[in-house]
Design a protein around this motif. Structure first.
Motif, PDB file in Angstrom:
ATOM      1  N   ARG A  66      -5.572  -1.017   1.539  1.00 24.58           N
ATOM      2  CA  ARG A  66      -5.615  -0.420   2.869  1.00 24.58           C
ATOM      3  C   ARG A  66      -6.876  -0.776   3.669  1.00 24.58           C
ATOM      4  O   ARG A  66      -6.740  -1.339   4.933  1.00 24.58           O
ATOM      5  CB  ARG A  66      -5.376   0.996   2.982  1.00 24.58           C
ATOM      6  CG  ARG A  66      -4.899   1.674   4.197  1.00 24.58           C
ATOM      7  CD  ARG A  66      -4.669   3.254   4.172  1.00 24.58           C
ATOM      8  NE  ARG A  66      -3.998   3.392   2.848  1.00 24.58           N
ATOM      9  CZ  ARG A  66      -4.519   4.385   2.200  1.00 24.58           C
ATOM     10  NH1 ARG A  66      -5.574   5.220   2.615  1.00 24.58           N
ATOM     11  NH2 ARG A  66      -3.952   4.752   1.060  1.00 24.58           N
ATOM     12  N   TRP A  84      -3.651   4.935  -7.047  1.00 23.33           N
ATOM     13  CA  TRP A  84      -4.073   5.415  -5.613  1.00 23.33           C
ATOM     14  C   TRP A  84      -5.417   4.576  -4.936  1.00 23.33           C
ATOM     15  O   TRP A  84      -5.563   4.377  -4.042  1.00 23.33           O
ATOM     16  CB  TRP A  84      -4.526   6.901  -5.609  1.00 23.33           C
ATOM     17  CG  TRP A  84      -4.896   7.655  -4.349  1.00 23.33           C
ATOM     18  CD1 TRP A  84      -4.314   7.889  -3.228  1.00 23.33           C
ATOM     19  CD2 TRP A  84      -6.428   7.851  -3.955  1.00 23.33           C
ATOM     20  NE1 TRP A  84      -5.068   8.493  -2.282  1.00 23.33           N
ATOM     21  CE2 TRP A  84      -6.361   8.259  -2.617  1.00 23.33           C
ATOM     22  CE3 TRP A  84      -7.378   7.884  -4.634  1.00 23.33           C
ATOM     23  CZ2 TRP A  84      -7.645   8.586  -2.174  1.00 23.33           C
ATOM     24  CZ3 TRP A  84      -8.761   8.167  -4.312  1.00 23.33           C
ATOM     25  CH2 TRP A  84      -8.846   8.662  -2.783  1.00 23.33           C
ATOM     26  N   ARG A  97      -5.500   2.409  -1.706  1.00 23.94           N
ATOM     27  CA  ARG A  97      -6.798   2.704  -0.782  1.00 23.94           C
ATOM     28  C   ARG A  97      -7.626   1.290  -0.518  1.00 23.94           C
ATOM     29  O   ARG A  97      -8.208   0.893   0.513  1.00 23.94           O
ATOM     30  CB  ARG A  97      -7.717   3.662  -1.497  1.00 23.94           C
ATOM     31  CG  ARG A  97      -8.909   4.051  -0.500  1.00 23.94           C
ATOM     32  CD  ARG A  97      -9.409   5.205  -1.089  1.00 23.94           C
ATOM     33  NE  ARG A  97     -10.679   5.442  -0.217  1.00 23.94           N
ATOM     34  CZ  ARG A  97     -11.640   6.067  -0.844  1.00 23.94           C
ATOM     35  NH1 ARG A  97     -11.602   6.816  -1.890  1.00 23.94           N
ATOM     36  NH2 ARG A  97     -12.941   6.633   0.106  1.00 23.94           N
ATOM     37  N   SER A 154       0.794  -1.048  -0.155  1.00 24.53           N
ATOM     38  CA  SER A 154       0.006  -0.025  -0.251  1.00 24.53           C
ATOM     39  C   SER A 154       0.955   1.318   0.075  1.00 24.53           C
ATOM     40  O   SER A 154       0.762   2.182  -0.749  1.00 24.53           O
ATOM     41  CB  SER A 154      -0.999  -0.015   1.274  1.00 24.53           C
ATOM     42  OG  SER A 154      -1.647   1.160   1.376  1.00 24.53           O
ATOM     43  N   ASN A 175       1.107   3.957  -3.116  1.00 23.60           N
ATOM     44  CA  ASN A 175       1.112   5.373  -3.025  1.00 23.60           C
ATOM     45  C   ASN A 175       1.979   6.149  -3.250  1.00 23.60           C
ATOM     46  O   ASN A 175       1.984   7.401  -3.727  1.00 23.60           O
ATOM     47  CB  ASN A 175       0.686   5.755  -1.365  1.00 23.60           C
ATOM     48  CG  ASN A 175      -0.859   5.506  -0.922  1.00 23.60           C
ATOM     49  OD1 ASN A 175      -1.664   5.907  -1.709  1.00 23.60           O
ATOM     50  ND2 ASN A 175      -0.940   5.173   0.253  1.00 23.60           N
TER      51      ASN A 175
END
Length: 88
Positions: free
Chosen positions: A83, A76, A80, A8, A12
């Motif tokens: 996550r 992104w 997300r 993650s 990012n």
């Protein structure tokens, strides 16, 4: 769990790098094409102040900028989603 966190974070960071490259390509698109778009004659414009010839093929910077923006958004969103999956 730890691997998902690292993936993650890496995604990012890649999304941020792609967005920065998007901004740079957008700046090149503006400087070499968009600013001179209405002045092109036969696909070229000669700027007498700087002595530079601008070509109408410089629109490719806009395409690169758009592609990099889409890549940044996709990375992104994947980060997300990873996550959120890690939390649940």
């Amino acid at each position: 769990m730890r691997n998902l966190r690292l993936v993650s974070i890496a995604l990012n960071l890649l999304a941020i790098a792609a967005f920065i490259m998007c901004l740079l390509c957008g700046l090149m698109f503006y400087e070499f094409y968009f600013k001179w778009m209405l002045l092109f004659e036969d696909g070229r414009y000669f700027d007498p102040d700087t002595g530079v010839v601008y070509h109408d093929t410089a629109f490719i910077g806009g395409i690169f900028s758009l592609v990099l923006l889409l890549i940044s958004i996709a990375l992104w969103l994947v980060a997300r989603k990873i996550r959120r999956r890690r939390i649940s």
